[in-house]
Design an enzyme around this catalytic site. Structure first.
Site, PDB file in Angstrom:
ATOM      1  N   GLN D  38      -1.718 -42.213 -21.843  1.00  8.03           N
ATOM      2  CA  GLN D  38      -1.939 -40.556 -21.421  1.00  8.03           C
ATOM      3  C   GLN D  38      -1.478 -40.512 -20.098  1.00  8.03           C
ATOM      4  O   GLN D  38      -1.303 -39.032 -19.562  1.00  8.03           O
ATOM      5  CB  GLN D  38      -2.903 -39.895 -21.852  1.00  8.03           C
ATOM      6  CG  GLN D  38      -3.120 -40.135 -23.608  1.00  8.03           C
ATOM      7  CD  GLN D  38      -4.142 -41.155 -23.756  1.00  8.03           C
ATOM      8  OE1 GLN D  38      -4.154 -42.343 -22.979  1.00  8.03           O
ATOM      9  NE2 GLN D  38      -4.973 -41.146 -24.935  1.00  8.03           N
ATOM     10  N   TYR D 173       7.553 -38.646 -33.748  1.00 11.81           N
ATOM     11  CA  TYR D 173       7.396 -37.188 -33.765  1.00 11.81           C
ATOM     12  C   TYR D 173       8.505 -36.274 -33.759  1.00 11.81           C
ATOM     13  O   TYR D 173       9.341 -36.267 -32.998  1.00 11.81           O
ATOM     14  CB  TYR D 173       6.530 -36.726 -32.309  1.00 11.81           C
ATOM     15  CG  TYR D 173       5.081 -37.591 -32.154  1.00 11.81           C
ATOM     16  CD1 TYR D 173       4.091 -37.517 -33.127  1.00 11.81           C
ATOM     17  CD2 TYR D 173       5.247 -38.284 -30.899  1.00 11.81           C
ATOM     18  CE1 TYR D 173       3.125 -38.354 -32.827  1.00 11.81           C
ATOM     19  CE2 TYR D 173       3.961 -38.988 -30.732  1.00 11.81           C
ATOM     20  CZ  TYR D 173       3.027 -38.865 -31.754  1.00 11.81           C
ATOM     21  OH  TYR D 173       1.662 -39.634 -31.480  1.00 11.81           O
ATOM     22  N   LYS D 204       2.694 -44.377 -35.961  1.00 13.54           N
ATOM     23  CA  LYS D 204       1.723 -43.262 -35.649  1.00 13.54           C
ATOM     24  C   LYS D 204       2.112 -42.112 -35.740  1.00 13.54           C
ATOM     25  O   LYS D 204       3.212 -41.719 -35.015  1.00 13.54           O
ATOM     26  CB  LYS D 204       1.179 -43.783 -33.987  1.00 13.54           C
ATOM     27  CG  LYS D 204       0.127 -42.896 -33.490  1.00 13.54           C
ATOM     28  CD  LYS D 204      -0.667 -43.427 -32.361  1.00 13.54           C
ATOM     29  CE  LYS D 204      -1.524 -42.308 -31.656  1.00 13.54           C
ATOM     30  NZ  LYS D 204      -1.026 -41.652 -30.665  1.00 13.54           N
ATOM     31  N   GLY D 237      -5.799 -37.371 -31.351  1.00 21.80           N
ATOM     32  CA  GLY D 237      -5.783 -36.080 -31.071  1.00 21.80           C
ATOM     33  C   GLY D 237      -6.972 -35.532 -29.854  1.00 21.80           C
ATOM     34  O   GLY D 237      -7.658 -36.556 -29.225  1.00 21.80           O
TER      35      GLY D 237
END
Lengths: 300, 300, 300, 300, 300
Positions: D38, D173, D204, D237
């Site tokens: 991240q 995604y 994922k 999340g």
């Protein structure tokens, strides 16, 4: 006849280059190119429809013509040559390295066409298959956002072809929103000069028109001179009357200074026998120094 | 049966190419292709939902069908083959080299799909794994801003496949804002010609419709003839009644001149046993020269 | 004379680099570059038309001039050199590696021009052909969306040239909607600094104008100083009166600190004999330390 | 336990692949992935601010956790591994090959992220450094203009990883203006199928929500079944209550059929000791078959 | 002093890397980087104009400073190093691999800058020329459409540099329409984290400002901590008062935790003697642990 051998032909390939040029031009330095790349460029429009014989719808029609008629080279895509070549071994081939479809209008998107396979692939294929491959062809469009890519690819292709003793023919067309008139003689002369700067052996161009939209061989001279040692081939275009076609062809060469032509529809949109005669007539004027009269006799 | 061996098949790979072609077509030159690339092309729409048996939601369902039924080749992505292949070694595979999702409508962005891995990767994989890989597949879209890339990639893939003795199947779809009717017979014939120019062994195309939107086998003849020595495969489309499907399939081949079909949903959207029967029926018509009646018996 | 040998010239190529620099500049470090890349850059505009002698329409005109006159280097595209080089072996060549046409106005599309062939191709060609190739040239445009590609390509070309003992000349032009005035002295000095940062031997730039649009040699000093050890060449531009041209040229060098010029139209847009004289006059001022008076005598 | 070894794992790397899979999943085939990429994906938002302990602002915090806790793999960028790896040699690493920042909203520009280094670089690095690198990771976004590039790169990465005995984990995604609801179960199942078609070991994905925006493990089953032999990892999340997190995690695996989780913020946004405990609890449920109750005890 | 050697430094290059780091930081791990890449980045704006001594207009001015003053490294483009390096052999160089001009405003076009030559080129050059090249530099812009390319190129450059024992310095700047405030501390900390994830040795960043637009060393701590083992260098910016500059520099290091600075204009926009003194003063604070008072003495 003395040939201009480009200095980038590999020393060991000079005799092969000379042979290719001599055979393709019947020793005249004038090239009759039988253009057969329209299955991609025009999709099926040139091969099926009113006034087109049904047999033209099969790709083999062109191979039959190329095999039976006198031609300089038969220019078509690699895939077709790989599918039909074994059965038409006597044909002198020129591998058209790139093609695009006509689905998008030129004013909606700048045209772009990349080579499908490399010159090296063609060289290996010629050696492996034993087919008579005399050269390669490439179309480039000037004036759009992809000009830089196509100029760069064209230059490399010409150089690679020469290094390997092959002829290089460029199709050069200024296109796009900043090109007002594709048949403007000065513009075509510019395209001819680009072909020369790229080192092409021959450059296939549009034919210049006068203000009434008619061909005038005098206008052609600006382009054929600007092309220098690169021979200009006049585009054959849509099918027209044989006599008109041959008369114009004669004028292009003898008055306009062109060094040949690239003709497709005016040949293949006929039944085999007629197509072969028409090809022979075109060849006679282009590479056998025939008069229009002599050529017309071949159509009988 | 005499096969057309493309001249770009490597000399040492001619027998392998012939074997692949013969086995994939049961010696008929007609190919029944079981299409299993929809997990990317249509995401999960074809595999889960009303009227679809739950077992179809697992990728293994297709492998079970391919392993139990008579098929020409099972076309799917490399990743699935690498995950399930060891357990389904009897399946004749065709590696679908590229795929895209359906998230973006065709009129919002010109479709583009690149090969995921190279033909060389597939060749090495086949040798290492011992799986029966008969060929490769690639989808290209004509008429958009990426046409040049896809034409170029398709040509290279066909050539690489041939050099290595593999079959090459192209899915060719004109798309985008300048394509009014994807089922127009003349347009489909154009796409067929592009497949021929690219040297593909088979080209999977949409089926032409008449003005009422119905299939008419006569319309198909323009395309199958334009494809020349490249065999046209008719797209299977959404699941319909078995009898209707098989009757149309028979007409495509025997009246329209197609050389096979690419069918996915009409097979896998059934429970295993039924799916196997349906695949066998399609295979019977395509590659065993069966009548519709004979094929329908297999569904019992 | 002591030469600045860039540190990236290969040890085994230092003497070749020195020889190239010495011969190209007649031992003065000042370069007279005969610019002959306009057949692409300006299409046929510079070669055919009112007030241009017909012979200029043939590419060979420039080769005749280059062969008969005193020049530093003749800069033109590879294809022309490969076509005419064998017949003009005494010419010192500089291969212009990229070119674009003028079909699209600069304010409509950011200009982009890629190299056509590599420095390695040129090096091999020079060795194979025995032609006297002293260096390579590349045009880059600052300020557009392709700046990053052209800066990167230019840097690699300069480095490759040096490694191989060749001179590297860059044409650098700020262009596009954020460039208000191409003749602004401060902007030109910026372009000169870019040429220095890229390590070029010479950089060909526009000439700075004062507020009245006139050349002022004092303005030039910012750029020639900012260029450091990279020599600035002043662009020749459209054909003007000989005396005016030569007087300005003298001022550029002796008052402005430029290290030469790149001249095309002011030379080749004349009949051969006159063109040769003009080239000799320019050469005299640039590389023979002549006065304007002495140079003008050569035009007689 | 019998493992599914992809057929593209090199024969000489099968035992290494098996070892990597076994160790990473504690022999359960369920993977606890500690997500630490991240710092690029979310810049400093996840590491500094209200309710985040100051120590989390140092990259070393994650290495300390990864070194002290039980984890499957620690996924982070190569640069951080090269900086801290020598001091944390006991950590099982997964090199996240690509990353992008969050500066541009997804609806303003289609997201695009390329691999930073190659799988080959990672393989060499692992050998040279002796670090325990178990696999590689790559994020791809479906539905945008770069989908084709990312699908192609992902497929190559999975294949290269397998050839070298490494695990391949994909983050997939669907994004962009044609994606209405990222938590739609059918869409997520589609993404799962894409992961399977790409041959990933683990994929994922987002977690499906019902119409009230709540997680429902039943919805998850479509995706975990569609993923086939590719294990689905549920995204962790934003940080939430421990008990809620662990209860949901248990349901994902035992009711939804997921094969693990990718958790970052719920671990590292805590002081070291607490973070280690939380990681251990997640690991217990994921890879030690613990109940929620047993896992909650570990937090004491 | 113990140095953090990245694990991707080749075993045979560890001592070279250590030597480079030690010498560049005077054994303090703090780097004084003399930034000299503005001839491209800012064209001639930083070198010629009001309040700038004329000598700064010559690129050699910077080499004279770098050669006479104490500095960590002198960062400039390869071309300038190749032109002047032989005469300034005592200078420790850092090759700035990419650069762009300032012609296009950041809000009009997302900035993009590619490497000009490769790390391999630099390594070979260092060996051939014998120049003291301690590392390479690269600028990347976050938040634009080219972010993916620049992140990928930066990662490869850092890794290649390390493999070859060179230092890697990244200039990282969030830019574009989604970046509201380039001096926001949290954003700068994000950029610092990106530098860490890329594995850079040093990352040159903007300095954070408080709401009044003033530097506050406390704000800096978020970034220097987020950078982890990657040292943060504060950008020098436009020329300001010496005392203000040095006081701020001291605070950056001793209160803000920065590990150095990248300074250009505050050094070279002075006559040689003054410039050398200023460089020495900056060096004293950065790499000799001097107080502001001690440093100011050096200016006398």
């Amino acid at each position: 006849m003395k040939y201009n051998i480009p200095a980038d032909v590999d020393k060991n390939r000079v005799s092969q280059y000379k042979k290719n040029l001599k055979e393709a031009t019947n020793g005249t330095n004038h090239l009759m190119l039988f253009a057969g790349d329209q299955k991609v460029e025009h999709l099926n429009n040139d091969f099926y429809g009113k006034d087109i014989p049904l047999e033209d719808n099969s790709p083999e029609h062109m191979f039959k013509i190329a095999s039976s008629a006198k031609i300089g080279v038969f220019a078509t895509q690699f895939g077709l040559i790989s599918r039909y070549g074994r059965d038409y071994k006597n044909v002198p081939y020129l591998v058209k390295l790139n093609s695009k479809t006509n689905l998008i209008p030129y004013d909606k998107q700048d045209p772009y066409s990349q080579s499908w396979i490399s010159v090296g692939d063609v060289v290996n294929f010629a050696k492996e298959s034993g087919l008579d491959i005399k050269g390669v062809g490439y179309t480039l469009y000037l004036g759009g956002e992809h000009e830089h890519s196509m100029l760069s690819e064209a230059a490399k292709i010409v150089h690679e072809a020469h290094k390997n003793g092959l002829l290089a023919v460029l199709w050069i067309y200024p296109k796009g929103k900043f090109v007002k008139d594709e048949h403007d003689g000065h513009l075509i002369a510019g395209a001819a000069g680009v072909g020369a700067a790229l080192g092409a052996d021959f450059v296939k161009l549009k034919v210049p028109y006068d203000k009434e939209g008619k061909f005038d061989s005098k206008l052609l001279r600006e382009a054929t001179m600007a092309a220098g040692r690169t021979g200009m081939l006049c585009e054959g275009g849509a099918k027209i009357d044989e006599k008109v076609f041959l008369t114009e062809l004669y004028a292009q060469i003898h008055k306009g200074g062109s060094r040949g032509n690239g003709t497709g529809r005016n040949i293949h949109q006929r039944p085999l026998k007629e197509a072969v005669k028409m090809a022979n007539a075109i060849y006679a004027i282009t590479s056998e120094n025939a008069t229009v009269k002599e050529a017309l006799k071949l159509l009988k």
